[in-house]
Design an enzyme around this catalytic site. Structure first.
Site, PDB file in Angstrom:
ATOM      1  N   ARG A   1       0.805  -1.206   0.000  1.00 22.58           N
ATOM      2  CA  ARG A   1       0.000   0.000   0.000  1.00 22.58           C
ATOM      3  C   ARG A   1       0.842   1.263   0.000  1.00 22.58           C
ATOM      4  NH1 ARG A   1      -3.916  -2.476   1.851  1.00 22.58           N
ATOM      5  NH2 ARG A   1      -2.304  -3.480   3.052  1.00 22.58           N
ATOM      6  N   THR A   2       1.726   1.371   0.987  1.00 24.06           N
ATOM      7  CA  THR A   2       2.507   2.590   1.150  1.00 24.06           C
ATOM      8  C   THR A   2       3.380   2.836  -0.076  1.00 24.06           C
ATOM      9  OG1 THR A   2       2.554   2.116   3.502  1.00 24.06           O
ATOM     10  CG2 THR A   2       4.034   3.812   2.720  1.00 24.06           C
TER      11      THR A   2
ATOM     12  N   LYS B   1      24.780  -7.821   0.365  1.00 30.75           N
ATOM     13  CA  LYS B   1      26.220  -8.054   0.216  1.00 30.75           C
ATOM     14  C   LYS B   1      27.020  -7.334   1.294  1.00 30.75           C
ATOM     15  CE  LYS B   1      25.617  -8.230  -4.784  1.00 30.75           C
ATOM     16  NZ  LYS B   1      25.790  -7.428  -5.994  1.00 30.75           N
TER      17      LYS B   1
ATOM     18  N   ARG C   1      11.474   3.244   3.933  1.00 25.70           N
ATOM     19  CA  ARG C   1      10.941   2.378   4.981  1.00 25.70           C
ATOM     20  C   ARG C   1      12.073   1.469   5.427  1.00 25.70           C
ATOM     21  NH1 ARG C   1       5.462  -0.934   5.081  1.00 25.70           N
ATOM     22  NH2 ARG C   1       4.822   1.160   5.640  1.00 25.70           N
TER      23      ARG C   1
ATOM     24  N   HIS D   1       5.186   6.186  11.658  1.00 23.96           N
ATOM     25  CA  HIS D   1       4.724   6.043  10.279  1.00 23.96           C
ATOM     26  C   HIS D   1       3.879   7.284  10.011  1.00 23.96           C
ATOM     27  CE1 HIS D   1       3.410   4.612   6.543  1.00 23.96           C
ATOM     28  NE2 HIS D   1       2.958   3.418   6.850  1.00 23.96           N
TER      29      HIS D   1
END
Lengths: 182, 311
Positions: free
Chosen positions: B59-60, B87, B109, B137
């Site tokens: 969604r975000t 890595k 995020r 958030h």
């Protein structure tokens, strides 16, 4: 800063009446025409024009709208552009219509350029005309000319032309401000 | 009131009430834009935005990407799974490498709380936090409050209960800050084990009985149980959780007045909310998603305005 009135209350009314007759001459009963004001200051002029049109021909009912150009400006992040937008009000489809854009003062032409971009996002009008109350000649940045002009004003770059409205500032007039250089 | 007071969007905690009002006012304009035949404006055409998702999101991520494209920005996407992070590259190195390709803004995020603050102090770019661990958030909280304002007219004076896993929820944290700044009363409700110990010090009411909480509120924001973050057993079974804290048509029928139901998604149907309620008239879950794009456009627009202009 000095200021002088170049058009007074009487002159404003007279000019609006003339603009209305010019509009009627070209658009007759306005059946295929939408008048669209540029937010925020063009709306005052459009309201007056509509009131006067109805006074002259009570049977006509022109469609109107208003358009905000904030997100279409070419000077975003380049200084003093206003950030907070006004409301866009486009209830009527402009597809195949004749559009008259309405604003108070035409100067560089950049607002009108933005308005045309904003307008075309709503569809494909058959014709777009421009009506302004004040046309400040000689300082255009873009090739834009109005079809309907209230008054032409020749002014210096350092001068400001401000149009006041009874509803907002308390009286109808056009003032020329001169910024004194030190 | 025509400029944000912050340079980055790290959390709601650092925003003022007038910042939030400004974001909402702009979101009103953008909501109009995304409901037009041509859902796009050219404002950010010279801006490039990188979406860095070090944690899963649907969604975000989609919402941000859509918001960026609606503003005509150039967008590059990055997911940690398919990158050099595996890595052994550090966060700052990864981001600086991306910025070397001339990126103006970063939407990030990250599973670690504070990752976006850390980044904003070390790299030269605008950072928008799209969720950092259990910290904040902010865009979710803003769109939640915006949706309440749209549905109920105002946020001030409203009573909002947040139900579920408060302990692991960044949505709950940001929502509490945002609702309180806008003048709403907030209550949290859930099993004692999933309520942070000193949460009442934030000025929120605490309740462990769902029925009492729902009778008190105007709006209920139902949160998902974050199975991926539950390291130990916080309640006996999911079935028992549903029995005590699941929202069903039966419970809503017994309330004194109708309430508005919200959910930040993803929904676990039949766990915290029953299918019938999720699809009912009272639920504004899909309005939240629509508003999410408008609110994110407003934030991108207002922060982009602060990027140094081209010479």
């Amino acid at each position: 800063m000095q200021s002088r009135t170049i058009i007074d209350n009487k002159g404003v009314n007279l000019t609006i009446t003339r603009l209305c007759y010019q509009l009627i001459e070209n658009h007759q009963d306005f059946s295929n025409t939408i008048l669209i004001a540029l937010q925020p200051r063009g709306t005052f002029l459009l309201d007056r024009i509509i009131a006067k049109l109805k006074e002259i021909k009570p049977d006509i009912n022109p469609k109107t709208g208003s358009i905000d150009i904030t997100f279409y400006r070419d000077d975003f992040r380049r200084g003093n552009s206003p950030i907070v937008a006004s409301r866009t009000n486009m209830e009527h489809s402009i597809e195949g219509r004749r559009i008259v854009l309405v604003d108070d003062v035409l100067y560089t032409g950049r607002s009108v350029r933005s308005a045309m971009d904003a307008l075309l996002d709503f569809g494909r009008p058959i014709q777009v005309e421009l009506l302004v109350f004040i046309d400040r000649r000689f300082k255009r940045h873009l090739p834009i000319q109005p079809e309907y002009v209230g008054s032409r004003v020749d002014s210096l770059n350092s001068e400001r032309v401000i149009m006041s409205w009874d509803e907002k500032e308390g009286k109808d007039e056009v003032q020329l401000y001169t910024i004194e250089e030190k | 009131m025509s400029e944000l007071s912050v340079e980055h969007l790290i959390g709601i905690k650092s925003l003022t009430e007038s910042d939030i009002q400004l974001i909402f006012a702009m979101a009103d304009n953008f909501k109009q834009v995304i409901n037009r035949p041509i859902k796009k404006v050219p404002t950010l055409r010279d801006i490039t935005i990188a979406n860095l998702f070090f944690e899963n999101s649907t969604r975000t991520k989609l919402s941000f990407e859509l918001a960026e494209k609606r503003l005509s920005a150039d967008v590059i996407n990055f997911s940690a799974g398919s990158s050099s992070v595996s890595k052994g590259e550090t966060l700052v190195d990864t981001v600086n490498n991306i910025l070397a390709m001339k990126v103006d803004m970063v939407v990030m995020r990250h599973p670690n709380p504070g990752a976006s603050v850390f980044l904003s102090q070390r790299v030269n770019s605008r950072i928008i936090n799209a969720g950092d661990g259990a910290h904040e958030h902010p865009t979710q909280a803003l769109l939640d409050s915006y949706s309440i304002r749209e549905k109920l007219g105002d946020v001030a004076g409203k009573k909002v209960v947040i139900v579920g896993d408060i302990l692991h929820s960044r949505v709950a944290m940001s929502n509490i800050f945002c609702l309180q700044k806008m003048g709403a009363e907030v209550m949290v409700c859930g099993p004692k084990t999933l309520l942070p110990k000193y949460i009442d010090k934030m000025g929120v009411k605490v309740e462990t009985d769902l029925k009492k909480a729902l009778n008190w509120c105007d709006v209920a924001n139902m949160l998902r149980i974050q199975m991926e973050r539950l390291d130990i057993s916080y309640f006996p079974s999911l079935r028992e959780y549903t029995m005590q804290f699941g929202l069903t048509a039966q419970i809503l029928k017994e309330l004194k007045k109708p309430i508005t139901i919200m959910h930040p998604g993803p929904i676990n149907r039949g766990v915290e909310i029953s299918s019938a309620i999720a699809d009912s008239e009272q639920a504004i879950i899909l309005d939240q998603v629509e508003n999410g794009v408008a609110v994110r456009m407003a934030i991108l627009y207002l922060l982009a305005q602060k990027i140094d202009r081209p010479q």
